[in-house]
Motif scaffolding. Structure first.
Motif, short mmCIF file in Angstrom:
data_model
loop_
_atom_site.label_atom_id
_atom_site.label_comp_id
_atom_site.label_asym_id
_atom_site.label_seq_id
_atom_site.Cartn_x
_atom_site.Cartn_y
_atom_site.Cartn_z
N ASN A 571 78.74 89.20 -36.23
CA ASN A 571 78.43 90.43 -36.98
C ASN A 571 78.62 91.70 -36.15
N VAL A 572 79.16 91.54 -34.93
CA VAL A 572 79.31 92.72 -34.06
C VAL A 572 80.77 93.16 -34.05
N GLU A 573 80.95 94.46 -34.22
CA GLU A 573 82.31 94.97 -34.23
C GLU A 573 82.69 95.49 -32.84
N LEU A 574 83.89 95.23 -32.42
CA LEU A 574 84.35 95.70 -31.10
C LEU A 574 84.74 97.17 -31.21
N THR A 575 84.07 98.01 -30.39
CA THR A 575 84.42 99.44 -30.40
C THR A 575 84.66 99.89 -28.96
N ASP A 576 84.95 101.18 -28.79
CA ASP A 576 85.21 101.71 -27.44
C ASP A 576 84.00 101.60 -26.53
N SER A 577 82.81 101.54 -27.12
CA SER A 577 81.61 101.53 -26.27
C SER A 577 81.05 100.13 -26.02
N THR A 578 81.70 99.10 -26.58
CA THR A 578 81.15 97.75 -26.44
C THR A 578 81.05 97.33 -24.97
N SER A 579 82.11 97.61 -24.21
CA SER A 579 82.11 97.26 -22.78
C SER A 579 80.93 97.89 -22.05
N ASP A 580 80.71 99.17 -22.33
CA ASP A 580 79.61 99.87 -21.66
C ASP A 580 78.26 99.28 -22.02
N LEU A 581 78.13 98.91 -23.29
CA LEU A 581 76.87 98.29 -23.74
C LEU A 581 76.59 97.02 -22.95
N VAL A 582 77.64 96.23 -22.79
CA VAL A 582 77.50 94.95 -22.11
C VAL A 582 77.20 95.18 -20.62
N LYS A 583 77.87 96.18 -20.03
CA LYS A 583 77.62 96.49 -18.61
C LYS A 583 76.18 96.94 -18.39
#
Ligand code: WT7
Length: 648
Positions: A571-583
């Protein structure tokens, strides 16, 4: 590029400047080594009498059973580690500097003589006692590189409390896990830390950590900066105010040689970090003997080990080894590039450092900054330079030898582990010719062997396999805190009758050891040991990652970088900020040192039919070796790999 077969022929003779003046030469090293292997009991018994002061001598030197993973040294011996590191030097040199401290700013310098160190340790120990700490209690230490760090460790040792130092770069969650695992009653921290001009909110991190750790009843806060932080009534106390009230008189506790001295958590290939337990007499002896011989330590030397006390190198070669030998140890709070990349060289010249011990990652970072940063420094006080923590590549070794050691100082490339307590494989200055990139020869009493996958020991030279150590040595860890079975299984079951290091190694045609790196899922990132499983857990804790697999890849500065393959929740969409969220999630659940260098969101992970992730394939992809992925016939779904390659 020289290939490895050529490399083993590149040999550096003992520099003439030190030849003949070191404790050992080639012949005496060999004689002593042979003796130490033939009769380790006499060897260590003699060293234990020469290096340490005992309250009562032991009645048996060694008792061990590797099948049960039971190891005991100096049975019945009574000793106090703090007495050995501090009190006994008061008779011979009370006014000699024990600690020289340089703060984050180069202008901030302090020193403590052995006399002053003794007073500070006694007062600190009395503060611990006043807060209910007794022999056998666990005390967490989460503090920057300040003298109070060493004083806190020694104060624990004085009263027989077991310290657990937690590197000040770890997150609140990591502190909480560690504090709970060893049921710490008290934690020592600072209001803030300073590193490279930046402020780190240590106390705030501790407050968050303690939300879920009710075992901690007291927080002692060192005032590192003038800034205010919130203090919890009845739980938090300013260290300086408590110390002011404390008496200077604190008799030391007489400890059994096998009583615990400290716990230090380290990562393995699976599960939570292990609480590596070291004990009193054996650990201190091994730290002291290796410090003296590997660094060819002389009485008036200034010893500068750049490691943080949050790691074993800081325990053994900033605090315990040097102080047991009555040495002056330099504690450095800052980073190699602050205020500029001359900092190390500036510290060495200003304090006339004789022994300099650092990590290959720091050397690589400084090489990148260019040689001009060394131009204005003499570095002529240096006699021995060393490295630790990961393999040093050929070119960095040569740069270090030429630019820092000026071809006068031997490099000691020291191989060891949190588990080993002290250095196991390293050249001895004056005795062993060096080969860039090789840790060379075993220390006294250390019997390394190379074992193949079937568990057979490979005899002779020019062999490659897993590195094991046959006979126990005094600095060896004794158990995993509260999990002896994990200790036994991790280190003594793959190759029965031997200690398994987790490293691969080559023994070359001259009998020199070359460490080739970990054979398990442990990474060495900027010299820090990181378990891939712990980072995977932190990635999943982000709440948006369904499954993750972490592998290492070669990194110019860090040695190894972290590559994370993540499957997002449906249910999660990949966006420009996904990497930062994970970091950010890794930063808060583990700590900044575990933040991935590269993250790839993939539709699936390559697995075997039984569901095991095929990391071998992921490592190849992370390394950019797409063409040769090796045998992929056991993949449950070969399409997954294709799917990943298309994401790149
Ligand atoms: C692992 C242990 C040693 C104290 C600091 C790190 C690697 C360590 C070397 C070296 C090649 C090295 C090994 C080892 N390692 N020193 N000189 N050459 N590799 O202790 O965090 O417990 O890590 O560091 O892989 O197993 P640690």
């Amino acid at each position: 590029m020289t290939d490895s077969s050529n490399r083993e022929n590149i040999i550096f003779e003992v520099p003439t400047e030190i030849a003949g003046s070191t404790y050992f030469d080639q012949q005496s090293y060999q004689e002593q080594y042979d003796l130490s292997i033939k009769d380790p009991i006499s060897f260590w018994s003699e060293k234990a009498k020469a290096f340490l002061s005992w309250e009562t001598l032991w009645n048996k030197v060694l008792e061990f059973d590797y099948h049960k993973a039971n190891i005991k040294w100096f049975l019945g011996g009574k000793i106090n580690v703090c007495f050995n590191c501090v009190d006994r030097h008061l008779k011979t040199h009370p006014d000699k500097k024990a600690i020289i401290w340089e703060g984050d700013e180069p202008s901030e310098i302090k020193s403590l003589t052995f006399n002053e160190l003794h007073q500070e340790v006694c007062k600190f120990a009395n503060v611990l006692k006043a807060h209910g700490i007794k022999k056998g209690d666990r005390v967490a230490i989460y503090i920057p590189m300040v003298p109070e760090a060493a004083i806190a460790m020694l104060a624990c040792a004085r009263i027989g409390a077991i310290h657990s130092v937690i590197f000040a770069g770890f997150s609140a969650d990591s502190i909480r896990d560690r504090v709970i695992d060893s049921e710490c009653k008290l934690i020592i921290t600072a209001n803030q830390a300073l590193r490279g001009g930046k402020i780190i909110e240590l106390k705030k991190i501790v407050d968050t950590a303690l939300l879920g750790a009710p075992c901690v009843k007291t927080v002692l806060v060192h005032k590192r900066t003038k800034n205010v932080v919130s203090m919890h009534d009845g739980r938090d106390f300013w260290l300086e105010e408590e110390v002011k009230k404390a008496s200077l008189d604190c008799p030391y506790e007489v400890m059994d040689s096998e009583d615990p001295l400290f716990i230090l958590y380290t990562s393995g290939s699976t599960g939570k970090p292990k609480g590596v337990l070291h004990t009193q007499g054996g650990y201190l002896l091994y730290a002291a003997v290796t410090h003296k011989y590997v660094f060819d330590y002389r009485e008036n030397d200034i010893h500068f080990c750049t490691a943080d006390i949050g790691w074993i190198t800081g325990h053994s070669y900033v605090v315990y080894g040097p102080l047991a030998n009555g040495a002056t140890t330099l504690m450095f709070e800052s980073i190699p590039t602050y205020p500029n990349p001359s900092r190390f060289w500036d510290v060495i010249d200003r304090h006339k450092v004789n022994i300099f011990y650092t990590a290959p990652t720091a050397i690589r970072a400084l090489i990148k900054e260019g040689d001009s940063w060394l131009k204005n420094f003499k570095l002529d006080s240096l006699r021995i330079i060393g490295t630790v923590g990961e393999p040093i590549n050929h070119d960095s070794w040569l740069w270090y030898f030429k630019n820092v050691g000026k071809e006068r100082c031997p490099i000691v490339d020291t191989w060891w582990q949190t588990e080993t307590g002290g250095i196991l494989i390293s050249p001895l200055p004056g005795a062993i010719k060096t080969k860039p990139g090789s840790a060379t020869k075993p220390f006294f009493g250390i019997n390394p062997c190379i074992v193949n996958e079937e568990g057979q020991e490979l005899s002779g030279n020019t062999v490659t396999g897993s590195l094991c150590i046959k006979h126990p040595w005094p600095g060896q860890m004794r158990t995993v805190w509260q999990d002896h079975d994990r200790f036994r299984k991790t280190y003594f079951t793959q190759f029965p009758g031997m200690y398994f290091t987790g490293d691969g190694a080559i023994r070359d045609s001259d009998g020199y050891y070359w460490i080739t790196g970990r054979v398990d899922d442990v990474l060495k990132v900027s010299g820090h040991r990181i378990g891939t499983a712990e980072i995977e857990t932190a990635l999943v804790a982000s709440g948006i990652v369904a499954e993750a697999a972490v592998v290492g890849f070669s990194h110019d500065i860090k040695g190894q970088g972290i590559f994370a393959f993540c499957i997002l929740k449906s249910n999660v969409e990949l966006t420009d900020s996904t990497s930062d969220l994970v970091k950010t999630a890794v930063k808060s659940h583990y700590g900044s040192i575990g933040v991935p260098d590269k993250i790839l969101f993939v539709p699936g992970l390559p697995k075997t039919r039984s569901g095991k992730i095929m990391r071998r394939i992921l490592r190849k992809i992370a390394q950019g070796e797409f063409k040769d992925l090796g045998d992929t016939s056991t993949l449950a779904d070969p399409g997954v790999v294709q799917g990943i390659l298309e994401m790149l």
